[in-house]
Design an enzyme around this catalytic site. Structure first.
Site, PDB file in Angstrom:
ATOM      1  N   ASP A   1       0.851  -1.178   0.000  1.00  0.00           N
ATOM      2  CA  ASP A   1       0.000   0.000   0.000  1.00  0.00           C
ATOM      3  C   ASP A   1       0.899   1.243   0.000  1.00  0.00           C
ATOM      4  O   ASP A   1       1.793   1.347  -0.829  1.00  0.00           O
ATOM      5  CB  ASP A   1      -0.952  -0.067   1.209  1.00  0.00           C
ATOM      6  CG  ASP A   1      -1.961   1.051   1.270  1.00  0.00           C
ATOM      7  OD1 ASP A   1      -2.954   1.006   0.516  1.00  0.00           O
ATOM      8  OD2 ASP A   1      -1.765   1.980   2.087  1.00  0.00           O
TER       9      ASP A   1
ATOM     10  N   HIS B   1      -7.026  -6.401  -1.135  1.00  0.00           N
ATOM     11  CA  HIS B   1      -5.993  -5.387  -0.935  1.00  0.00           C
ATOM     12  C   HIS B   1      -4.951  -5.762   0.117  1.00  0.00           C
ATOM     13  O   HIS B   1      -3.800  -5.342   0.013  1.00  0.00           O
ATOM     14  CB  HIS B   1      -6.654  -4.064  -0.531  1.00  0.00           C
ATOM     15  CG  HIS B   1      -5.686  -2.951  -0.325  1.00  0.00           C
ATOM     16  ND1 HIS B   1      -4.860  -2.486  -1.332  1.00  0.00           N
ATOM     17  CD2 HIS B   1      -5.385  -2.218   0.780  1.00  0.00           C
ATOM     18  CE1 HIS B   1      -4.105  -1.500  -0.861  1.00  0.00           C
ATOM     19  NE2 HIS B   1      -4.398  -1.322   0.414  1.00  0.00           N
TER      20      HIS B   1
END
Length: 328
Positions: free
Chosen positions: A101, A303
C-alpha cells in the site's frame, strides 16, 4: 519460534518503533494505511526461519513511532529518509526493501532514490507509478454526487472525525470491505469505499462483515484497534495530504527508472488494480522497472496482500530474496 522483538530507534530526527526477527541479510518491511508493523506478523517469522533478518517499523505517524503534527512532515522525502536513517541506526549498509500500500510507494521510491542502500525492492498491491504531467488530485475521479476517497482525505479533521468515532468498527469495516472476501462474486474488492458520496462518510454504505474473514482474528482486530484508539488516524491520513506536494518535490526525478531487481505482488480483487489507468501502468511496468523479475497475481485476494495470503506471499518473497546476490 520466538516472537519479534520491539525497540525504539532514532532516525531522521524522529523516533521509530521497530519489530525485528532473525539474523542474516536484512529485509525491511514497510506497512500501509491503516496498519502497523503488525501487518507483517506472518512474514517476520517466515523470513527469520528462512535465514533473513526481518525488520518492520511502525512508519512515521503510526503506532509507537513519532507522529509529527505538521502535515508537511509526511512527504516521500521524509518517509524515505526515515528508512535510510533506520539502516544507519541498526548499522546495516544495505537492505532489500518491501512495501505494501503506501509502504510500497515508499519502497519503490527508496529503490529509485537510494539504490546504493536498497539493492532490491518488492512492492505489494501498489506498483511503481512514474511522475505524471499533472497534480495527482486533479486527475482523481469526482462526480456531482461523490469524490474519490483520497480527495475526501484531503481536508484535515474531516476523515479523522469519522474514522475515530469508533476505531474498532472503522477497522473492521475497512479491512473487510477492501479484502477479497467482500462482495463475493464481484470483479473488484473494495468498490464500495473507492468513491465517497458528498456530505457522507467513507464508511457510509460499506458492506459490514457478518463474520471476520479467516485471515483476520479477533486478536488481530484487538491489536489494530488498540493502536488507533491511542494514536488516532491523523498520522496516516497526512500521507495522503502530501500527494500533490510529493508530485512537486519529485520533479527532478521525472522519467527516472528503478534499476534494482524487483518483484510485484497483488491480488486480482485488489481495489488498487481497478484505479483509473492502472491496467496500462501494469502492462508497461517493465519500462519503468526494467529489472522486474515477475508480476505475481493472487486469485481471490483483495488489498491486504500479505495478510490475506501470508504463505504465498512469504514463499514468493523468500524465492526472490534467495535469487539475489548475498548482501549482509
Amino acid at each position: 519460534m520466538s516472537e519479534p522483538i520491539q525497540r525504539i530507534i532514532e532516525t531522521n530526527g524522529i523516533r521509530l518503533n521497530i519489530a525485528e526477527h532473525g539474523d542474516g541479510p536484512l529485509v525491511l518491511l514497510c506497512h500501509g494505511f491503516p496498519e502497523s508493523w503488525y501487518s507483517w506478523r506472518h512474514q517476520l517469522g517466515a523470513l527469520a526461519a528462512a535465514g533473513f533478518r526481518a525488520v518492520a517499523p511502525d512508519m512515521r505517524g503510526y503506532g509507537k513511532s513519532d507522529r509529527p503534527e505538521a502535515i508537511d512532515q509526511y512527504t516521500l522525502f521524509h518517509l524515505v529518509g526515515d528508512m535510510v536513517g533506520l539502516l544507519d541506526a541498526i548499522e546495516a549498509p544495505t537492505s532489500v526493501i518491501v512495501g505494501h500500500d503506501w509502504g510500497a510507494v515508499v519502497a519503490w521510491y527508496a529503490a529509485l532514490l537510494r539504490p546504493d542502500r536498497f539493492h532490491a525492492v518488492i512492492g505489494l498491491s501498489v506498483p511503481f507509478r512514474p511522475r505524471g504531467n499533472a497534480r495527482p488530485t486533479s486527475l482523481m475521479p469526482r462526480t456531482a454526487d461523490s469524490q474519490f476517497y483520497q480527495l475526501y482525505f484531503q481536508q484535515p479533521g474531516v476523515a479523522e472525525a469519522e474514522l475515530e468515532r469508533d476505531p474498532r468498527a472503522t477497522l473492521r469495516a475497512m479491512l473487510y470491505a477492501a479484502s477479497g472476501d467482500a462482495s463475493a462474486g464481484s470483479t473488484t474488492a473494495g468498490a464500495g469505499i473507492s468513491m465517497v458520496p458528498h456530505g457522507r462518510g467513507l464508511l457510509q454504505g460499506v458492506e459490514a462483515p457478518p463474520n471476520l474473514p479467516h485471515w483476520l482474528s479477533e486478536r488481530d482486530l484487538d491489536f489494530y484497534t488498540g493502536e488507533f484508539r491511542r494514536t488516532g488516524f491523523a498520522g496516516g491520513l497526512n500521507w495522503y495530504r502530501n500527494i500533490d506536494r510529493n508530485w512537486e518535490l519529485m520533479a527532478p526525478f521525472a522519467g527516472a527508472r528503478i534499476k534494482v531487481p524487483a518483484l510485484y505482488i497483488a491480488g486480482d480483487r485488489d481495489l488498487v488494480i481497478a484505479f483509473p489507468g492502472m491496467d496500462q501502468l501494469l502492462a508497461n511496468l517493465r519500462n519503468f522497472v526494467p529489472q522486474i523479475r515477475d508480476t505475481l497475481v493472487l486469485p481471490g485476494c483483495g488489498h491486504w496482500t500479505q495478510q490475506e495470503r501470508p504463505d504465498k506471499v512469504s514463499a514468493a518473497m523468500i524465492e526472490f530474496l534467495r535469487s539475489l546476490p548475498n548482501r549482509n
